[in-house]
Design a protein around this motif. Structure first.
Motif, PDB file in Angstrom:
ATOM      1  N   HIS A 120      -9.573   1.375   4.330  1.00 41.37           N
ATOM      2  CA  HIS A 120      -8.342   1.541   5.104  1.00 41.37           C
ATOM      3  C   HIS A 120      -8.605   2.484   6.284  1.00 41.37           C
ATOM      4  CE1 HIS A 120      -4.293   2.771   6.188  1.00 41.37           C
ATOM      5  NE2 HIS A 120      -3.913   1.624   5.655  1.00 41.37           N
ATOM      6  N   ASN A 131       0.864  -1.190   0.000  1.00 46.55           N
ATOM      7  CA  ASN A 131       0.000   0.000   0.000  1.00 46.55           C
ATOM      8  C   ASN A 131       0.891   1.227   0.000  1.00 46.55           C
ATOM      9  OD1 ASN A 131      -1.797   2.046   0.485  1.00 46.55           O
ATOM     10  ND2 ASN A 131      -2.254   1.438   2.602  1.00 46.55           N
ATOM     11  N   LEU A 138      -0.425  -6.801   4.286  1.00 49.64           N
ATOM     12  CA  LEU A 138      -0.611  -5.515   3.616  1.00 49.64           C
ATOM     13  C   LEU A 138       0.461  -4.595   4.199  1.00 49.64           C
ATOM     14  CD1 LEU A 138      -2.191  -3.703   1.678  1.00 49.64           C
ATOM     15  CD2 LEU A 138      -3.840  -3.267   3.495  1.00 49.64           C
ATOM     16  N   GLU A 195      -5.717  -4.757  10.330  1.00 48.38           N
ATOM     17  CA  GLU A 195      -4.707  -3.726  10.561  1.00 48.38           C
ATOM     18  C   GLU A 195      -5.023  -2.983  11.852  1.00 48.38           C
ATOM     19  OE1 GLU A 195      -2.595  -2.608   6.677  1.00 48.38           O
ATOM     20  OE2 GLU A 195      -4.365  -1.352   6.810  1.00 48.38           O
ATOM     21  N   GLU A 249      -7.016   4.890   7.422  1.00 47.57           N
ATOM     22  CA  GLU A 249      -6.793   6.321   7.140  1.00 47.57           C
ATOM     23  C   GLU A 249      -8.019   6.931   6.461  1.00 47.57           C
ATOM     24  OE1 GLU A 249      -3.028   5.758   5.204  1.00 47.57           O
ATOM     25  OE2 GLU A 249      -2.167   5.213   7.145  1.00 47.57           O
ATOM     26  N   LYS A 283       0.077   4.303  -0.295  1.00 51.94           N
ATOM     27  CA  LYS A 283      -0.560   5.521   0.242  1.00 51.94           C
ATOM     28  C   LYS A 283      -0.340   6.676  -0.731  1.00 51.94           C
ATOM     29  CE  LYS A 283      -0.098   3.444   4.713  1.00 51.94           C
ATOM     30  NZ  LYS A 283      -0.147   3.579   6.152  1.00 51.94           N
TER      31      LYS A 283
HETATM   32  P1  PGA Z   1       2.641   0.360   7.658  1.00 50.09           P
HETATM   33  O1  PGA Z   1       1.207   0.590   6.946  1.00 50.09           O
HETATM   34  O2  PGA Z   1       3.185  -0.938   7.114  1.00 50.09           O
HETATM   35  O3  PGA Z   1       3.459   1.551   7.236  1.00 50.09           O
HETATM   36  O4  PGA Z   1       2.399   0.298   9.118  1.00 50.09           O
HETATM   37  C1  PGA Z   1       0.313  -0.471   6.723  1.00 50.09           C
HETATM   38  C2  PGA Z   1      -0.940   0.042   6.093  1.00 50.09           C
HETATM   39  O5  PGA Z   1      -1.376   1.154   6.417  1.00 50.09           O
HETATM   40  O6  PGA Z   1      -1.556  -0.648   5.234  1.00 50.09           O
END
Ligand code: PGA
Length: 234
Positions: free
Chosen positions: A92, A6, A213, A158, A94, A8
């Motif tokens: 997700h 991912n 992920l 997550e 976020e 982002k």
């Molecule tokens: P991270 O993010 O591996 O940077 O903790 C995981 C995600 O948000 O899918």
């Protein structure tokens, strides 16, 4: 085993093309693991083009539930399919935290994407205060119960306190949550939250962990490839 990166809101289309060329070369001949990258929308076409002759799949980071219409800023499943994109992340944390995503809108996005033939990685996970208050099971039950099993659906567990924080769920915490999720909706469950090359083997080795992920560690070819290689040995 599926390892999905991912990205982002990182990487332009030209960064994505360079990354995908390098990843393709690095992973050539690697068997025993499915790999996907999830670039931001403007970089999807470049990633699809570079990875067309590879086994690495390309997925988006979100998808709308309507096929078209007056939904400024949104992108539909048919638009993604037309680009050659194979799937999408939905829900997700976020998006839940910053963009008003709810269990209801997650369910609508997931259903529409599956209906349109996309693969879906639907994300669930508890906040730190929810875990602290002993509410993890209740939160996961609520988030997962809006989903229905489908052969193109994967869930990502997550825990929000582990995303981008360097804090990782212990293998026991992940295993417990994954087993709970599968008891509600029986689909593969990925773990997400600070997965790195040095903790991947332990997390991925849990019986109910079907992949990862990966956020931060998916942005460099070397660390992402190392996680894919770890998964391939399991
Ligand atoms: P991270 O993010 O591996 O940077 O903790 C995981 C995600 O948000 O899918």
């Amino acid at each position: 085993m599926l390892i999905a990166g991912n990205w982002k809101m990182y990487k332009t289309a030209s960064d994505a093309a360079d990354f995908c060329r390098a990843l393709k070369a690095r992973l050539a001949g690697l068997d025993g693991v499915d790999v996907a990258v999830c670039p931001p929308y403007p970089a999807l076409a470049a990633a699809v083009q570079v990875l067309a002759d590879s086994d690495v799949a390309v997925a988006a980071q979100n998808v709308h539930w309507e096929s078209d219409g007056a939904f400024t800023g949104e992108v539909s499943a048919s638009m993604l399919r037309d680009l050659g994109v194979y799937g999408a992340i939905v829900g997700h944390s976020e998006r839940r935290q910053h963009f008003g995503e709810t269990d209801e809108t997650v369910a609508r996005r997931v259903a529409a994407a599956l209906e349109a033939g996309l693969w879906v990685i639907a994300c669930v996970g508890e906040l730190e205060q929810e875990r602290g208050a002993g509410e993890t099971e209740e939160v996961l039950r609520r988030q997962v119960s809006v989903l229905e099993a489908h052969d193109q659906l994967v869930i990502a567990y997550e825990p929000v306190w582990a995303i981008g924080t360097g804090k990782t769920a212990t293998p026991e915490i992940a295993e417990e949550a994954h087993a709970l999720i599968k008891s509600i909706v029986d689909v593969p469950v990925l773990y997400g939250g600070s997965v790195k090359p040095d903790n991947a083997t332990e997390l991925l080795g849990q019986p109910n962990v079907d992949g990862a992920l990966v956020g931060g560690a998916s942005l460099e070819v070397e660390s992402f490839a190392a996680i894919c290689e770890a998964a391939a040995t399991l």
